[in-house]
Scaffold this active site. Structure first.
Site, PDB file in Angstrom:
ATOM      1  N   TRP A   1       0.865  -1.183   0.000  1.00 28.45           N
ATOM      2  CA  TRP A   1       0.000   0.000   0.000  1.00 28.45           C
ATOM      3  C   TRP A   1       0.900   1.231   0.000  1.00 28.45           C
ATOM      4  CZ3 TRP A   1      -2.154   2.702   4.775  1.00 28.45           C
ATOM      5  CH2 TRP A   1      -3.143   3.618   4.429  1.00 28.45           C
TER       6      TRP A   1
ATOM      7  N   ASP B   1      -0.732  -5.742   9.055  1.00 29.50           N
ATOM      8  CA  ASP B   1      -1.760  -4.789   8.649  1.00 29.50           C
ATOM      9  C   ASP B   1      -2.953  -5.607   8.169  1.00 29.50           C
ATOM     10  OD1 ASP B   1      -3.360  -2.829   7.607  1.00 29.50           O
ATOM     11  OD2 ASP B   1      -1.886  -2.025   6.200  1.00 29.50           O
TER      12      ASP B   1
ATOM     13  N   ALA C   1      -6.645  -5.044   7.186  1.00 33.47           N
ATOM     14  CA  ALA C   1      -7.648  -4.024   6.881  1.00 33.47           C
ATOM     15  C   ALA C   1      -8.898  -4.594   6.224  1.00 33.47           C
ATOM     16  CB  ALA C   1      -7.035  -2.958   5.970  1.00 33.47           C
TER      17      ALA C   1
ATOM     18  N   LYS D   1     -13.601  -1.136   6.139  1.00 32.96           N
ATOM     19  CA  LYS D   1     -14.192  -1.965   5.094  1.00 32.96           C
ATOM     20  C   LYS D   1     -15.206  -2.951   5.645  1.00 32.96           C
ATOM     21  CE  LYS D   1     -10.883  -0.121   2.525  1.00 32.96           C
ATOM     22  NZ  LYS D   1     -10.003   0.964   2.992  1.00 32.96           N
TER      23      LYS D   1
END
Length: 394
Positions: free
Chosen positions: A127, A208, A210, A243
């Site tokens: 990212w 991470d 997400a 999300k």
């Protein structure tokens, strides 16, 4: 003094949004911005979140601050959601943060507090904001090989070879599931091998996560993070609720730290609290309270899981449809990997020139590295995208 400020490079995805908005073609498709959209192009408020919002509003009697780490109940439900029983609860510290991005930033800060000389290892690609934050903070960043652009799959041998350069005290950033931007994930077995290397090197893993629930399911998507927690003496987890709870604008994130022992956890927690204090004092509460309400109420949890599963299956259906359409149009299995990728994104291996051709000739808006947001599609737009890819990509 402000005259000394230098212009900043525009954000590529925000530029895409503007270009797409100005395009008058009815057939245009925005595959750039990373938000989930339903079949009508709307990003809905989840039913469980809407119900929780009413409950919070009716029960709320004050807007006074919570605590530096946020409401402890939020940290508890996030620990259970992500880690379950993979590690003893008394080894886990947690702070609420402004979004998953805030959790990433605080994780980098905590790592620097523990080792000012650390290098942070990120996948190539990762990212873009990971690297941007590290650059802004002045933290050394090394890349490890990850994605094979030819096959659009993980090059695990190259990854492991790269990670041989990790030193004690370094941080290794891993994507827990639904790798952004590629959509290509490690297997659970491969995560275990990486965990062994990190332990051997004496490094610190930062996961991470997400998109839990967007890939293979809530439990399946958490399995790699739980495996790492069970194998490593310590680690960090940056979790986002944007999300999977659809609370994008509420900015709900959580940084969790697994300490080596329960005795050392309070010191870890105190350092995390301190980082919140100097960054923004008390973290935002409303979105975190919505998530806590949903995960504390069995009926709301069940509703949320059902709706989340519908979202996941919708994206998998779009992936399968697109792969099938491309197989028919190209008379090859070249794009079958799209059905195997997981999460919102896939990088399809197109060159920047081919991406530009798709935009100019077909009104397809994706990032120049060919990362596309699968959730930006619906069953009626998939054929148009397939036609654009087939006619634009060599």
């Amino acid at each position: 003094m402000l005259n000394n400020l230098k212009p900043q490079a525009p954000d590529a995805i925000l530029q895409l949004i503007t270009l797409c908005r100005e395009d008058t073609r009815a057939t245009k498709i925005d595959l750039g911005v990373g938000v989930y959209k339903d079949g009508t192009g709307n990003t809905p408020v989840m039913k469980a979140i809407r119900t929780a919002g009413k409950q919070v509003w009716d029960a709320e009697t004050t807007k006074v601050y919570t605590n530096l780490p946020g409401d402890p109940a939020f940290g508890n439900v996030m620990r259970d959601l992500v880690l379950a029983d993979s590690v003893s609860a008394d080894r886990v510290s947690a702070i609420a943060t402004p979004g998953g991005t805030g959790a990433i930033r605080q994780a980098f800060e905590l790592g620097r507090q523990a080792n000012p000389d650390m290098t942070v290892w990120t996948s190539n690609p990762t990212w873009p904001n990971h690297v941007a934050i590290l650059k802004f903070m002045g933290l050394p960043n090394s890349e490890y090989a990850y994605f094979d652009a030819e096959s659009c799959t993980v090059d695990f041998d190259a990854m492991m070879d790269s990670l041989k350069g990790v030193k004690a005290g370094d941080m290794v950033l891993l994507h827990g599931c639904c790798h952004n931007p590629t959509g290509a994930n490690l297997t659970l077995e491969q995560f275990g091998i990486v965990a062994d290397l990190i332990a051997e090197k004496g490094a610190l893993a930062l996961v991470d996560i997400a998109y839990q629930g967007f890939g293979d399911g809530l439990e399946e998507d958490a399995a790699p993070t739980r495996l790492l927690a069970s194998k490593l003496p310590e680690m960090l987890i940056a979790a986002s609720c944007s999300k999977n709870f659809g609370v994008y604008r509420e900015r709900v994130g959580c940084l969790m730290a697994v300490s080596e022992t329960a005795a050392s956890a309070p010191t870890t927690q105190a350092n995390m609290n301190y980082l919140n204090r100097i960054a923004f004092s008390f973290p935002p509460d409303h979105g975190a309270r919505l998530v806590t309400t949903v995960l504390s109420d069995p009926a709301l949890t069940a509703d949320w899981k059902t709706e989340l599963e519908d979202v996941r299956l919708s994206m998998l259906g779009l992936r399968t449809q697109l792969a099938d359409e491309l197989r028919q149009r190209t008379n090859s299995d070249r794009f079958d990997f799209i059905a195997e990728h997981r999460g919102m994104f896939s990088r399809i291996g197109a060159t920047p020139e081919e991406v530009l051709k798709m935009r100019e000739d077909f009104g397809i808006y994706m990032v120049s590295d060919s990362r596309m947001n699968i959730a930006g599609l619906n069953p009626t737009t998939v054929p148009h995208l397939a036609e654009a890819i087939a006619k634009s990509c060599k």
